[in-house]
Write an enzyme that holds these catalytic residues in place. Structure first.
Site, PDB file in Angstrom:
ATOM      1  N   TRP A  36       0.813  -1.215   0.000  1.00 50.29           N
ATOM      2  CA  TRP A  36       0.000   0.000   0.000  1.00 50.29           C
ATOM      3  C   TRP A  36       0.849   1.268   0.000  1.00 50.29           C
ATOM      4  CZ3 TRP A  36      -0.232  -3.913   3.599  1.00 50.29           C
ATOM      5  CH2 TRP A  36       0.482  -3.707   4.778  1.00 50.29           C
ATOM      6  N   GLU A  49      -4.993   1.157   6.275  1.00 46.13           N
ATOM      7  CA  GLU A  49      -5.028   1.667   7.646  1.00 46.13           C
ATOM      8  C   GLU A  49      -6.108   0.966   8.471  1.00 46.13           C
ATOM      9  OE1 GLU A  49      -2.901   3.356   9.167  1.00 46.13           O
ATOM     10  OE2 GLU A  49      -1.693   3.922   7.432  1.00 46.13           O
ATOM     11  N   GLN A  54      -5.034  -3.020  15.032  1.00 47.01           N
ATOM     12  CA  GLN A  54      -4.963  -4.237  15.860  1.00 47.01           C
ATOM     13  C   GLN A  54      -4.477  -5.477  15.102  1.00 47.01           C
ATOM     14  OE1 GLN A  54      -8.540  -2.907  16.702  1.00 47.01           O
ATOM     15  NE2 GLN A  54      -8.402  -2.757  18.899  1.00 47.01           N
ATOM     16  N   LEU A  92      -9.330 -12.198   9.589  1.00 46.06           N
ATOM     17  CA  LEU A  92      -8.616 -10.980   9.985  1.00 46.06           C
ATOM     18  C   LEU A  92      -9.129 -10.435  11.323  1.00 46.06           C
ATOM     19  CD1 LEU A  92      -6.368  -9.232   8.767  1.00 46.06           C
ATOM     20  CD2 LEU A  92      -8.091  -7.981   7.489  1.00 46.06           C
ATOM     21  N   CYS A 211      17.741   1.132  20.960  1.00 45.03           N
ATOM     22  CA  CYS A 211      18.171   2.522  21.144  1.00 45.03           C
ATOM     23  C   CYS A 211      19.530   2.826  20.508  1.00 45.03           C
ATOM     24  CB  CYS A 211      18.169   2.887  22.623  1.00 45.03           C
ATOM     25  SG  CYS A 211      16.558   2.599  23.379  1.00 45.03           S
ATOM     26  N   CYS A 214      18.941   3.860  17.037  1.00 49.38           N
ATOM     27  CA  CYS A 214      17.791   4.738  16.796  1.00 49.38           C
ATOM     28  C   CYS A 214      18.252   6.117  16.303  1.00 49.38           C
ATOM     29  CB  CYS A 214      16.992   4.884  18.092  1.00 49.38           C
ATOM     30  SG  CYS A 214      15.611   6.007  17.912  1.00 49.38           S
TER      31      CYS A 214
HETATM   32 FE1  SF4 Z   1      15.138   4.053  22.187  1.00 53.34          FE
HETATM   33 FE2  SF4 Z   1      14.746   5.560  20.047  1.00 53.34          FE
HETATM   34 FE3  SF4 Z   1      12.665   4.469  21.266  1.00 53.34          FE
HETATM   35 FE4  SF4 Z   1      14.032   6.422  22.441  1.00 53.34          FE
HETATM   36  S1  SF4 Z   1      12.837   6.580  20.587  1.00 53.34           S
HETATM   37  S2  SF4 Z   1      13.350   4.532  23.388  1.00 53.34           S
HETATM   38  S3  SF4 Z   1      16.112   5.982  21.732  1.00 53.34           S
HETATM   39  S4  SF4 Z   1      14.324   3.369  20.226  1.00 53.34           S
END
Ligand code: SF4
Length: 361
Positions: A36, A49, A54, A92, A211, A214
């Site tokens: 999509w 969407e 869910q 679904l 993280c 990220c």
């Molecule tokens: Fe971690 Fe990024 Fe989520 Fe913050 S936004 S918790 S840095 S993955």
């Protein structure tokens, strides 16, 4: 956009720009190919969407492709029989979504000549379209500034802002909508909103956010303060109740008795074997109760046979144990139910357990 919004004081203009740049760069490298995406078709965005509410992307893919092949335009969907729509939705779950989508398609065909409006307020007048879905259509399909907030972005923003409160609370949601709105760029809104959702889905995952990789980590207050494990819940916790139900497969020669679930029933519009809650204790009492309930629902008297199987499944907040019995026809004329062959059953939309049971037969 609301005119009386307060400043969130989360990011200043320079940081907002840097945040957007980092996010869009990451998205350019990591966006998944989804059927999509990049279609530019508001109807395709809308269908995807609704399906994704869910439900996971992996599950939705196949359903989306079959649905769009059967109903490539709003007009085609509007003109379809509800049972055909439900058949393509079979498995679904949350079938109300399909019925609302169908009802809204009829309204769009009638009032907007088959073209979805590009205004939030107009979209929200349609059945089943709330603030999030309207924002997704306006931003992703029409590339117009509109914020979105769904499970992935709620989690992402709650962590970015180190929200310690329950993120499902009204006051917190108001703040998150505000942040979502303030972060919006003026251009490339479609990519920006999809990038936010993609980041929430692929990196800022519910149990193991990645993280170190990220792209928006420098702005993440939850991460920077080492608070991730202390932040509040971002989805409503469900309290489950146990239910004991029975389904009865009544046979008459090579046909079985099925009925279409009514508007006030759990699987409205879908077909199923006579099925109901069991309240009596002990096999003898249960036997009487089941035969009486089949008769009450369908007008058919039957003789209960052996247990075929027990299925266990969850629906919304219920954990259901479903005992499935055989029975043979004794007398009566079916009312609100039909005698069908197994081949005919394969053409109808059945509840998930109805389909499992039909396959067992
Ligand atoms: Fe971690 Fe990024 Fe989520 Fe913050 S936004 S918790 S840095 S993955």
């Amino acid at each position: 956009m609301s005119s009386n919004k307060q400043s969130t004081t989360w990011l200043d203009s320079a940081n907002r720009s840097a945040f957007r740049r980092k996010l869009l760069d990451w998205y350019a490298k990591h966006a998944r190919e989804l059927p999509w995406r990049n279609s530019g078709d508001p109807y395709a965005v809308w269908v995807s969407e609704v399906m994704l509410q869910q439900t996971t992307v992996a599950t939705v893919r196949g359903y989306f492709e079959r649905f769009m092949a059967a109903f490539p335009t709003v007009d085609k969907l509007a003109a379809a029989d509800e049972s055909r729509v439900l058949k393509l939705w079979e498995g679904l779950g949350y079938y109300r979504r399909a019925r609302m989508l169908h009802a809204a398609a009829k309204q769009v065909a009638r009032d907007y000549a088959g073209h979805l409006p590009d205004e939030l307020s107009e979209l929200q007048k349609l059945p089943g379209i709330g603030r999030y879905t309207a924002g997704a259509i306006v931003s992703i399909a029409f590339d117009k500034p509109a914020p979105i907030l769904e499970a992935n972005t709620i989690r992402l923003f709650a962590r970015l802002l180190a929200v310690r409160d329950d993120a499902t609370r009204v006051g917190v949601q108001r703040r998150l909508w505000q942040v979502a709105e303030e972060l919006l760029p003026q251009r490339r809104v479609a990519r920006f909103n999809q990038a936010l959702m993609e980041l929430g889905s692929l990196v800022c995952t519910p149990t193991a956010p990645n993280c170190p990789l990220c792209p928006v980590q420098p702005w993440c207050e939850g991460y920077q303060a080492g608070l991730l494990s202390e932040l509040g819940p971002t989805t409503k916790r469900t309290t489950y109740s146990d239910l004991h139900e029975a389904a009865v497969v009544v046979k008459k020669k090579d046909r079985v008795l099925v009925r279409q679930c009514q508007a006030d029933e759990r699987w409205a519009g879908l077909w199923d074997f006579p099925r109901f809650e069991v309240t009596s204790e002990g096999p003898l009492f249960a036997e009487k109760e089941l035969a009486a309930k089949v008769s009450e629902l369908t007008g058919i008297a039957c003789e209960l046979g052996p247990l075929i199987t027990t299925l266990r499944h969850g629906v919304t907040r219920y954990r259901i144990r479903l005992d499935c019995y055989r029975a043979s026809y004794s007398s009566g004329r079916a009312t609100g139910a039909r005698w069908l062959s197994l081949a005919e059953l394969s053409q109808l939309p059945l509840s998930v357990t109805g389909r499992k049971l039909a396959n067992l037969l």
